[in-house]
Design an enzyme around this catalytic site. Structure first.
Site, PDB file in Angstrom:
ATOM      1  N   LYS A  50      36.005  35.159  46.790  1.00 50.80           N
ATOM      2  CA  LYS A  50      34.955  34.687  46.247  1.00 50.80           C
ATOM      3  C   LYS A  50      33.772  34.491  46.930  1.00 50.80           C
ATOM      4  O   LYS A  50      32.472  34.879  46.671  1.00 50.80           O
ATOM      5  CB  LYS A  50      35.131  33.223  45.356  1.00 50.80           C
ATOM      6  CG  LYS A  50      35.937  33.286  44.182  1.00 50.80           C
ATOM      7  CD  LYS A  50      36.138  32.169  43.612  1.00 50.80           C
ATOM      8  CE  LYS A  50      36.172  32.209  42.256  1.00 50.80           C
ATOM      9  NZ  LYS A  50      36.698  30.931  41.519  1.00 50.80           N
ATOM     10  N   GLU A  82      30.144  24.629  45.307  1.00 48.54           N
ATOM     11  CA  GLU A  82      29.018  24.944  44.506  1.00 48.54           C
ATOM     12  C   GLU A  82      28.485  23.839  43.613  1.00 48.54           C
ATOM     13  O   GLU A  82      29.162  22.912  43.513  1.00 48.54           O
ATOM     14  CB  GLU A  82      29.630  25.842  43.186  1.00 48.54           C
ATOM     15  CG  GLU A  82      29.835  27.399  43.708  1.00 48.54           C
ATOM     16  CD  GLU A  82      30.638  28.311  42.659  1.00 48.54           C
ATOM     17  OE1 GLU A  82      30.637  27.649  41.386  1.00 48.54           O
ATOM     18  OE2 GLU A  82      30.905  29.399  42.786  1.00 48.54           O
ATOM     19  N   HIS A  91      41.879  27.408  31.371  1.00 47.62           N
ATOM     20  CA  HIS A  91      41.599  29.091  31.927  1.00 47.62           C
ATOM     21  C   HIS A  91      42.082  29.970  31.445  1.00 47.62           C
ATOM     22  O   HIS A  91      42.119  31.289  31.877  1.00 47.62           O
ATOM     23  CB  HIS A  91      41.615  28.860  33.540  1.00 47.62           C
ATOM     24  CG  HIS A  91      40.855  27.706  34.217  1.00 47.62           C
ATOM     25  ND1 HIS A  91      39.778  27.401  33.891  1.00 47.62           N
ATOM     26  CD2 HIS A  91      41.507  26.608  34.641  1.00 47.62           C
ATOM     27  CE1 HIS A  91      39.159  26.430  34.750  1.00 47.62           C
ATOM     28  NE2 HIS A  91      40.182  25.750  35.057  1.00 47.62           N
ATOM     29  N   ARG A 109      38.886  45.514  36.900  1.00 51.49           N
ATOM     30  CA  ARG A 109      39.901  46.133  36.010  1.00 51.49           C
ATOM     31  C   ARG A 109      39.284  46.201  34.331  1.00 51.49           C
ATOM     32  O   ARG A 109      38.398  45.518  34.022  1.00 51.49           O
ATOM     33  CB  ARG A 109      41.159  45.295  35.915  1.00 51.49           C
ATOM     34  CG  ARG A 109      40.807  43.743  35.545  1.00 51.49           C
ATOM     35  CD  ARG A 109      41.963  42.775  35.024  1.00 51.49           C
ATOM     36  NE  ARG A 109      41.782  41.696  34.368  1.00 51.49           N
ATOM     37  CZ  ARG A 109      41.194  40.497  34.941  1.00 51.49           C
ATOM     38  NH1 ARG A 109      41.267  40.553  36.275  1.00 51.49           N
ATOM     39  NH2 ARG A 109      40.732  39.753  34.106  1.00 51.49           N
TER      40      ARG A 109
HETATM   41  C1  MV4 Z   1      32.607  26.101  37.525  1.00 51.20           C
HETATM   42  C2  MV4 Z   1      32.065  25.214  36.375  1.00 51.20           C
HETATM   43  C3  MV4 Z   1      31.044  24.469  36.510  1.00 51.20           C
HETATM   44  N1  MV4 Z   1      30.442  24.664  37.775  1.00 51.20           N
HETATM   45  N2  MV4 Z   1      31.572  26.307  38.556  1.00 51.20           N
HETATM   46  C4  MV4 Z   1      36.723  27.829  35.974  1.00 51.20           C
HETATM   47  C5  MV4 Z   1      37.509  29.012  36.353  1.00 51.20           C
HETATM   48  C6  MV4 Z   1      36.674  29.742  37.335  1.00 51.20           C
HETATM   49  N3  MV4 Z   1      36.972  31.188  37.381  1.00 51.20           N
HETATM   50  C7  MV4 Z   1      35.242  29.196  37.101  1.00 51.20           C
HETATM   51  N4  MV4 Z   1      35.160  27.918  36.554  1.00 51.20           N
HETATM   52  C8  MV4 Z   1      34.595  27.148  36.223  1.00 51.20           C
HETATM   53  N5  MV4 Z   1      33.519  27.089  37.542  1.00 51.20           N
HETATM   54  C9  MV4 Z   1      30.656  25.511  38.568  1.00 51.20           C
HETATM   55  N6  MV4 Z   1      29.898  25.529  39.682  1.00 51.20           N
HETATM   56  C10 MV4 Z   1      33.186  25.433  35.319  1.00 51.20           C
HETATM   57  C11 MV4 Z   1      34.065  26.254  35.248  1.00 51.20           C
HETATM   58  C12 MV4 Z   1      35.013  26.123  34.031  1.00 51.20           C
HETATM   59  C13 MV4 Z   1      35.178  27.330  33.392  1.00 51.20           C
HETATM   60  C14 MV4 Z   1      34.623  28.536  33.436  1.00 51.20           C
HETATM   61  C15 MV4 Z   1      34.554  29.702  32.648  1.00 51.20           C
HETATM   62  C16 MV4 Z   1      35.439  29.797  31.642  1.00 51.20           C
HETATM   63  C17 MV4 Z   1      36.107  28.350  31.291  1.00 51.20           C
HETATM   64  C18 MV4 Z   1      36.039  27.264  32.299  1.00 51.20           C
HETATM   65  C19 MV4 Z   1      36.430  26.015  31.749  1.00 51.20           C
HETATM   66  C20 MV4 Z   1      36.364  24.852  32.560  1.00 51.20           C
HETATM   67  C21 MV4 Z   1      35.557  24.965  33.761  1.00 51.20           C
END
Ligand code: MV4
Length: 501
Positions: free
Chosen positions: A118, A202, A237, A294
């Site tokens: 990341k 972040e 997720h 992918r």
């Molecule tokens: C975040 C966020 C809020 N703020 N980053 C969850 C999985 C990962 N790939 C990224 N995720 C998140 N990152 C910041 N700075 C909230 C999430 C998140 C989320 C993101 C995408 C799809 C579903 C989610 C469910 C909960 C939290």
């Protein structure tokens, strides 16, 4: 790069079958690999040839690079399609394929390297002018540095594992006093999950949407996008429902995100199918989150609205062909996908493996089922419990929702528990119907989606079971009243007993 004649599909279940279907249409021979738990799996029956690659645990079969490469060599395959999961985003496997003279149907190892971690991906994206979630590009070295940086960014913040993905090693921090324990928890989870304890910071975005852009690039340097997929309906997720177009995008935002996604792909020398994930905040600002190097589970919704076969184009690009659909592409109508899982929503979505005793798959106009199972098949407990992806197309979103409800209600799976009723409940949820659901939607709607049992149905079930029992008893009684003098076994004469199942 010449014509590919035989493809080994290094995967199982629905995606292996999905890939083989296109191969068959293109006149390409297919090789399945399977673990000892998958001898009777459908993907083995779909293929022209099949090789057992080891015992049930993925590590010893579907993830065993040497065994997969050996199967490719033995079968005379000239290319490997990795599907999703397993080895699909493993740069060292791509290099091993290159060395073995096998075409890996996917991006070059260098593009995977650039996007795999990341913090490295963020660094690349910042350099390319792609907006990323505000925060650090580099991992944070000490707790003291974390304190200073978090205060500079402003709470709430998110600690994220540099090596991560899928929400592991991720901690939301509300305020300074919580930072200490969150820091330790994120680091140790990052280490145990990814073998790397590096963590970065972040800004926390409240209730973001997860919107991703499908990109495609050929080896001649043409890179395009095929619009977005709205993937905010997730639990823990895990995506549950995906749709395109996203109900929250307008043409201007779509164009801006598409342009940025293409820029992201170009900047890492991307080739093939890829997905650029964005978080979209309440003000409709969008930020790069990560790139999936992918084919995605949810690619069918993009295929519905574009009329294209993405697997066919993965293969053609791997053969060195130019992309055929250089823009402008005009996606039509609306598509929704629902993931059907062998799991029990009432028991915390506990996987429900076991034998499928009856299966009815929906059909009719503009309904597609990407399934990986059949009646009589036993869903093994070793792998992901997704048994099918149901997708539909319609001219408009409300019609697509109606069609999905119709298709879900046709679906019958007996012998195991599935999330089919839960999926139907999602289609009726007011937030979903309104088309403005963020990543917190399924969590908030949890109780409502599980539903309450209708007491009248319980009564009906009791009556039905009493009638059934009565008929069984009568049938047994008829057997007992055999003609006098015949040698009826003694045990029958006493009492018919319970019907044996
Ligand atoms: C975040 C966020 C809020 N703020 N980053 C969850 C999985 C990962 N790939 C990224 N995720 C998140 N990152 C910041 N700075 C909230 C999430 C998140 C989320 C993101 C995408 C799809 C579903 C989610 C469910 C909960 C939290």
């Amino acid at each position: 790069m010449g014509k590919i004649r035989k493809i080994l599909v290094a995967n199982r279940g629905e995606i292996a079958i999905r890939v083989m279907r296109t191969c068959q249409e293109l006149g390409i021979s297919t090789v399945a690999v399977f673990s000892e738990a998958d001898r009777s799996a459908l993907h083995v029956r779909q293929a022209n040839q099949a090789h057992c690659v080891g015992p049930p645990p993925s590590r010893e079969s579907y993830l065993a690079q040497d065994r997969i490469l050996q199967a490719a060599k033995q079968s005379g395959a000239d290319a490997i399609h990795p599907g999703y999961g397993f080895l699909s985003e493993n740069a060292s496997f791509v290099r091993a394929c290159d060395q073995a003279g096998l075409v890996f149907i996917g991006p070059p190892a260098s593009a995977m390297d650039a996007m795999g971690e990341k913090t490295r991906a963020r660094t690349h994206m910042i350099k390319a002018g792609v907006p990323v979630v505000p925060g650090t590009a580099e991992p944070i070295a000490t707790l003291e540095e974390a304190r200073v940086t978090a205060q500079k960014i402003g709470f709430p913040i998110m600690l994220k594992a540099a090596g991560g993905g899928g929400g592991k090693g991720m901690r939301r921090v509300e305020a300074l006093p919580e930072l200490d324990s969150a820091w330790r928890a994120a680091r140790s989870e990052a280490l145990s999950s990814f073998g790397n304890d590096a963590v970065y910071i972040e800004k926390y975005l409240e209730q973001p949407h997860h919107v991703e852009i499908q990109v495609f690039a050929d080896a001649q340097g043409n890179t395009i996008h095929l619009n977005e997929r709205e993937c905010s309906a997730q639990r823990r997720h895990q995506k549950v429902i995906e749709e395109t177009p996203s109900p929250i995008l307008n043409p201007k935002l779509r164009a801006a995100m598409g342009e940025v996604a293409v820029k992201a792909a170009r900047s890492v020398g991307y080739v093939g199918a890829g997905t650029v994930e964005f978080l979209v905040d309440v003000h409709r600002n969008f930020y790069f989150l990560e790139m999936n190097t992918r084919l995605q589970v949810e690619h069918p919704v993009t295929e519905w609205v574009t009329g294209q076969d993405l697997v066919a184009w993965q293969i053609k690009v791997a053969e060195g062909e130019k992309l055929p659909f250089l823009e402008p592409l005009h996606p039509r109508g609306h598509a929704i996908e629902a993931r059907v899982y062998a799991e029990d929503p009432a028991r915390g979505f506990l996987p429900s493996p076991g034998k499928i005793t009856y299966l009815r798959v929906p059909g009719g106009p503009n309904v597609r089922d990407d399934g990986g199972v059949y009646a009589g098949y036993t869903v093994p407990s070793f792998y992901d419990p997704m048994i099918s992806k149901l997708s539909v197309w319609a001219p408009t979103r409300p019609e697509a929702i109606s069609r999905m409800k119709r298709a879900l209600s046709e679906y019958v799976v007996k012998g195991i528990t599935t999330n089919l009723r839960y999926l139907l409940a999602v289609m009726d949820a007011p937030e979903f119907v309104a088309g403005d659901y963020d990543t917190g939607f399924l969590g908030r709607a949890h109780q409502a989606l599980l539903g309450t049992e209708d007491p009248r149905l319980r009564e009906v079930a009791l009556m039905a079971s009493a009638v059934y029992r009565h008929q069984q008893d009568r049938a047994r009684a008829a057997q007992v009243q055999a003609p006098r003098g015949t040698a009826t076994p003694r045990r029958w004469r006493r009492f018919p007993g319970r019907p044996r199942s």
